[in-house]
Design a protein around this motif. Structure first.
Motif, PDB file in Angstrom:
ATOM      1  N   SER A 160       1.576  -1.285   0.022  1.00 45.73           N
ATOM      2  CA  SER A 160       0.272   0.047   0.475  1.00 45.73           C
ATOM      3  C   SER A 160       0.396   1.217   0.225  1.00 45.73           C
ATOM      4  CB  SER A 160      -1.118   0.230   0.872  1.00 45.73           C
ATOM      5  OG  SER A 160      -1.955  -1.297   1.403  1.00 45.73           O
ATOM      6  N   MET A 161       0.801   2.221  -0.583  1.00 43.36           N
ATOM      7  CA  MET A 161       0.710   4.022  -0.708  1.00 43.36           C
ATOM      8  C   MET A 161      -0.108   4.966  -0.490  1.00 43.36           C
ATOM      9  SD  MET A 161       2.257   2.174  -4.570  1.00 43.36           S
ATOM     10  CE  MET A 161       2.499   1.178  -4.286  1.00 43.36           C
ATOM     11  N   HIS A 162       1.034   5.891  -0.563  1.00 41.70           N
ATOM     12  CA  HIS A 162       0.204   7.138  -0.804  1.00 41.70           C
ATOM     13  C   HIS A 162       0.169   7.123  -1.979  1.00 41.70           C
ATOM     14  CE1 HIS A 162       1.206   8.769   3.215  1.00 41.70           C
ATOM     15  NE2 HIS A 162      -0.320   9.627   3.215  1.00 41.70           N
ATOM     16  N   ARG A 163      -0.461   7.456  -2.548  1.00 40.97           N
ATOM     17  CA  ARG A 163      -0.928   8.141  -3.868  1.00 40.97           C
ATOM     18  C   ARG A 163       0.266   8.937  -4.998  1.00 40.97           C
ATOM     19  NH1 ARG A 163      -4.533   6.862  -8.393  1.00 40.97           N
ATOM     20  NH2 ARG A 163      -3.500   7.347 -10.139  1.00 40.97           N
ATOM     21  N   GLU A 164       0.745   9.828  -3.660  1.00 42.58           N
ATOM     22  CA  GLU A 164       1.904  10.775  -4.032  1.00 42.58           C
ATOM     23  C   GLU A 164       2.825   9.829  -4.492  1.00 42.58           C
ATOM     24  OE1 GLU A 164      -0.049  11.548  -1.493  1.00 42.58           O
ATOM     25  OE2 GLU A 164      -0.940  13.370  -1.793  1.00 42.58           O
ATOM     26  N   VAL A 165       3.208   8.578  -4.164  1.00 38.32           N
ATOM     27  CA  VAL A 165       4.287   8.601  -3.618  1.00 38.32           C
ATOM     28  C   VAL A 165       4.472   7.215  -5.309  1.00 38.32           C
ATOM     29  CG1 VAL A 165       5.658   5.852  -3.279  1.00 38.32           C
ATOM     30  CG2 VAL A 165       5.136   7.272  -2.245  1.00 38.32           C
ATOM     31  N   PHE A 166       3.181   6.556  -5.412  1.00 45.81           N
ATOM     32  CA  PHE A 166       3.115   5.713  -7.102  1.00 45.81           C
ATOM     33  C   PHE A 166       3.029   6.704  -7.882  1.00 45.81           C
ATOM     34  CE2 PHE A 166       0.675   4.555 -10.590  1.00 45.81           C
ATOM     35  CZ  PHE A 166       0.472   3.040 -10.716  1.00 45.81           C
ATOM     36  N   ASP A 167       2.335   8.424  -8.240  1.00 46.53           N
ATOM     37  CA  ASP A 167       2.200   9.034  -8.977  1.00 46.53           C
ATOM     38  C   ASP A 167       4.242   9.679  -9.657  1.00 46.53           C
ATOM     39  OD1 ASP A 167      -0.036   9.119  -9.495  1.00 46.53           O
ATOM     40  OD2 ASP A 167      -0.745  10.306  -8.533  1.00 46.53           O
ATOM     41  N   SER A 168       4.372  10.092  -8.174  1.00 42.89           N
ATOM     42  CA  SER A 168       6.155  10.512  -7.922  1.00 42.89           C
ATOM     43  C   SER A 168       7.088   9.902  -8.881  1.00 42.89           C
ATOM     44  CB  SER A 168       6.893  10.852  -6.712  1.00 42.89           C
ATOM     45  OG  SER A 168       6.760   9.500  -6.086  1.00 42.89           O
ATOM     46  N   VAL A 169       6.673   8.397  -9.186  1.00 41.13           N
ATOM     47  CA  VAL A 169       7.808   7.920  -9.260  1.00 41.13           C
ATOM     48  C   VAL A 169       7.199   6.883 -11.129  1.00 41.13           C
ATOM     49  CG1 VAL A 169       9.047   7.014  -7.684  1.00 41.13           C
ATOM     50  CG2 VAL A 169       7.503   5.197  -8.293  1.00 41.13           C
ATOM     51  N   GLY A 170       6.221   7.975 -11.983  1.00 36.92           N
ATOM     52  CA  GLY A 170       5.500   6.823 -12.545  1.00 36.92           C
ATOM     53  C   GLY A 170       4.482   5.596 -12.527  1.00 36.92           C
ATOM     54  N   GLY A 171       4.794   5.340 -11.039  1.00 38.24           N
ATOM     55  CA  GLY A 171       3.885   3.778 -11.155  1.00 38.24           C
ATOM     56  C   GLY A 171       5.099   2.631 -12.089  1.00 38.24           C
ATOM     57  N   TYR A 172       4.672   1.127 -11.603  1.00 35.64           N
ATOM     58  CA  TYR A 172       4.931   0.433 -11.951  1.00 35.64           C
ATOM     59  C   TYR A 172       5.544   0.567 -13.370  1.00 35.64           C
ATOM     60  CZ  TYR A 172       2.892  -0.972  -7.749  1.00 35.64           C
ATOM     61  OH  TYR A 172       2.418  -1.881  -6.706  1.00 35.64           O
ATOM     62  N   ASP A 173       6.456  -0.240 -14.250  1.00 36.98           N
ATOM     63  CA  ASP A 173       7.033  -0.072 -14.944  1.00 36.98           C
ATOM     64  C   ASP A 173       6.598  -1.687 -16.083  1.00 36.98           C
ATOM     65  OD1 ASP A 173       8.814  -1.070 -17.285  1.00 36.98           O
ATOM     66  OD2 ASP A 173      10.202  -1.196 -16.846  1.00 36.98           O
ATOM     67  N   GLY A 174       5.262  -0.849 -16.785  1.00 39.36           N
ATOM     68  CA  GLY A 174       4.866  -2.110 -17.358  1.00 39.36           C
ATOM     69  C   GLY A 174       5.218  -2.906 -18.388  1.00 39.36           C
ATOM     70  N   ARG A 175       6.236  -2.771 -18.869  1.00 38.99           N
ATOM     71  CA  ARG A 175       7.624  -3.807 -19.796  1.00 38.99           C
ATOM     72  C   ARG A 175       7.612  -5.209 -19.351  1.00 38.99           C
ATOM     73  NH1 ARG A 175      11.715   0.378 -21.064  1.00 38.99           N
ATOM     74  NH2 ARG A 175      11.599   0.411 -18.616  1.00 38.99           N
ATOM     75  N   LEU A 176       7.763  -4.786 -17.474  1.00 40.72           N
ATOM     76  CA  LEU A 176       8.001  -6.001 -17.397  1.00 40.72           C
ATOM     77  C   LEU A 176       7.051  -7.365 -16.693  1.00 40.72           C
ATOM     78  CD1 LEU A 176      10.649  -4.387 -14.330  1.00 40.72           C
ATOM     79  CD2 LEU A 176      10.625  -5.193 -16.902  1.00 40.72           C
ATOM     80  N   PHE A 177       6.993  -8.318 -16.543  1.00 41.64           N
ATOM     81  CA  PHE A 177       6.369  -9.592 -16.131  1.00 41.64           C
ATOM     82  C   PHE A 177       6.523 -10.374 -14.821  1.00 41.64           C
ATOM     83  CE2 PHE A 177       5.711  -8.725 -21.213  1.00 41.64           C
ATOM     84  CZ  PHE A 177       4.668  -9.126 -20.972  1.00 41.64           C
ATOM     85  N   SER A 178       7.668  -9.860 -14.542  1.00 38.77           N
ATOM     86  CA  SER A 178       7.989 -10.137 -13.568  1.00 38.77           C
ATOM     87  C   SER A 178       8.330  -8.915 -12.479  1.00 38.77           C
ATOM     88  CB  SER A 178       8.630 -11.791 -13.123  1.00 38.77           C
ATOM     89  OG  SER A 178       9.222 -12.719 -11.791  1.00 38.77           O
ATOM     90  N   GLY A 179       8.709  -9.408 -10.963  1.00 38.20           N
ATOM     91  CA  GLY A 179      10.118  -8.373 -10.593  1.00 38.20           C
ATOM     92  C   GLY A 179      10.047  -7.223 -10.356  1.00 38.20           C
ATOM     93  N   GLY A 180       8.513  -6.458 -10.986  1.00 39.64           N
ATOM     94  CA  GLY A 180       8.353  -5.112 -10.408  1.00 39.64           C
ATOM     95  C   GLY A 180       8.134  -4.703  -9.334  1.00 39.64           C
ATOM     96  N   ASP A 181       7.451  -5.721  -9.070  1.00 40.97           N
ATOM     97  CA  ASP A 181       7.591  -4.903  -7.583  1.00 40.97           C
ATOM     98  C   ASP A 181       8.284  -4.441  -6.689  1.00 40.97           C
ATOM     99  OD1 ASP A 181       8.002  -7.441  -7.524  1.00 40.97           O
ATOM    100  OD2 ASP A 181       6.169  -8.343  -6.865  1.00 40.97           O
ATOM    101  N   VAL A 182       9.724  -5.414  -6.779  1.00 39.47           N
ATOM    102  CA  VAL A 182      10.561  -5.337  -6.502  1.00 39.47           C
ATOM    103  C   VAL A 182      11.716  -3.773  -7.326  1.00 39.47           C
ATOM    104  CG1 VAL A 182      13.225  -5.930  -6.325  1.00 39.47           C
ATOM    105  CG2 VAL A 182      11.041  -7.310  -5.226  1.00 39.47           C
ATOM    106  N   GLU A 183      11.260  -3.445  -8.130  1.00 40.00           N
ATOM    107  CA  GLU A 183      11.840  -2.496  -9.413  1.00 40.00           C
ATOM    108  C   GLU A 183      10.729  -0.938  -9.124  1.00 40.00           C
ATOM    109  OE1 GLU A 183      12.189   0.418 -12.154  1.00 40.00           O
ATOM    110  OE2 GLU A 183      10.561  -0.417 -11.743  1.00 40.00           O
TER     111      GLU A 183
END
Length: 290
Positions: A160-183
């Protein structure tokens, strides 16, 4: 405080239904959270009766870009909550999951909080510690949020996270199929997010009970690792699984029978990982994206 629960799903409506019913039972007010389900296979439509007996706010959207991280981004894009709570379709949140999450954010002085909760593995088919070979492997190496938390990262089964955390780094790397959470966590912490772990904010996650499901995951992880690091830095894939064997042997809180099953299964998984690495290196196939 409004919370948005975001759940990617891929051809897993039965387990998603269990997840939604667990959210229906939350101690947190139904008026103060919404659920967004991002369907990652738009050709596989949600069952008509998926939400028939639910009183919580559930919205099912279509996420056309392949991959669970792309699906999470699609869900977050329409979320209205100040707090984004990510879990998976096969997870069963504890009854106080959202209440405990909300408490953390209410008590925090930071608007850059990144909260990891625990993931408790369980078998859908066997009693505790009487798992089959596949489940035994997943018991030791499936999801260990406590170990991840020591590195200030977490899996999206419970993040879970503040909305600001998600937006400030541009969300998840949608190109990844695994390890995107760690990244994602690594980028967020580097950008100033305050990482915390709370064992009381837990969800339950089923152990994978077939080698087929374990092998799909293993191949996907290898492909993603090569995508992120390249072949040279991923060369450790070819090494014998001695570290994992020792790690299993040291878990003296479970029966030796379970540990021996886990060790045997480790060699099966390692063989599949080596095969995947060599196949990708020789361009014999494309990376796994399921």
């Amino acid at each position: 405080m409004k919370l948005s629960v975001i759940i990617p799903t891929f051809r897993d409506w039965q387990r998603l239904s269990l997840c939604l019913h667990a959210l229906e039972q939350q101690s947190w007010s139904k008026n103060d959270f919404e659920v967004i389900v991002a369907n990652n296979d738009p050709a596989d439509h949600a069952p008509d009766d998926l939400c028939n007996d639910l009183t919580i706010q559930v919205q099912v959207i279509e996420a056309h870009q392949k991959g669970s991280y792309a699906a999470r981004n699609a869900g977050a894009a329409i979320a209205s909550g100040q707090i984004l709570c990510f879990t998976d379709a096969d997870c069963v949140p504890s009854v106080d999951w959202l209440t405990n999450i909300a408490r953390h954010f209410a008590e925090s002085d930071s608007c850059q909080l990144l909260l990891s909760g625990d993931v408790v593995m369980f078998s859908e088919h066997h009693p505790d510690y009487q798992y089959n070979f596949a489940e035994s492997y997943d018991f030791f190496f499936g999801i260990s949020q406590k170990d991840y938390a020591a590195r200030q990262v977490a899996c999206t089964a419970n993040l879970s996270m503040h909305r600001e955390v998600f937006d400030s780094v541009g969300g998840y790397d949608g190109r990844l199929f695994s390890g995107g959470d760690v990244e994602f966590c690594s980028r967020a912490v580097k950008a100033g997010a305050l990482f915390q772990f709370d064992q009381s904010c837990f969800v339950k996650h089923p152990l994978r009970h077939t080698f087929k499901s374990l092998l799909v995951k293993s191949r996907r992880v290898i492909g993603a690792r090569i995508q992120r690091q390249g072949y040279i830095k991923s060369i450790g894939t070819l090494m014998p699984p001695l570290y994992r064997i020792v790690k299993i042997a040291q878990v003296d809180t479970v029966p030796w029978g379970l540990r021996l099953k886990g060790m045997a299964s480790t060699f099966v998984i390692k063989a599949a990982q080596i095969s995947e690495y060599v196949s990708l290196l020789l361009k014999l196939k494309k990376a796994e994206n399921r």
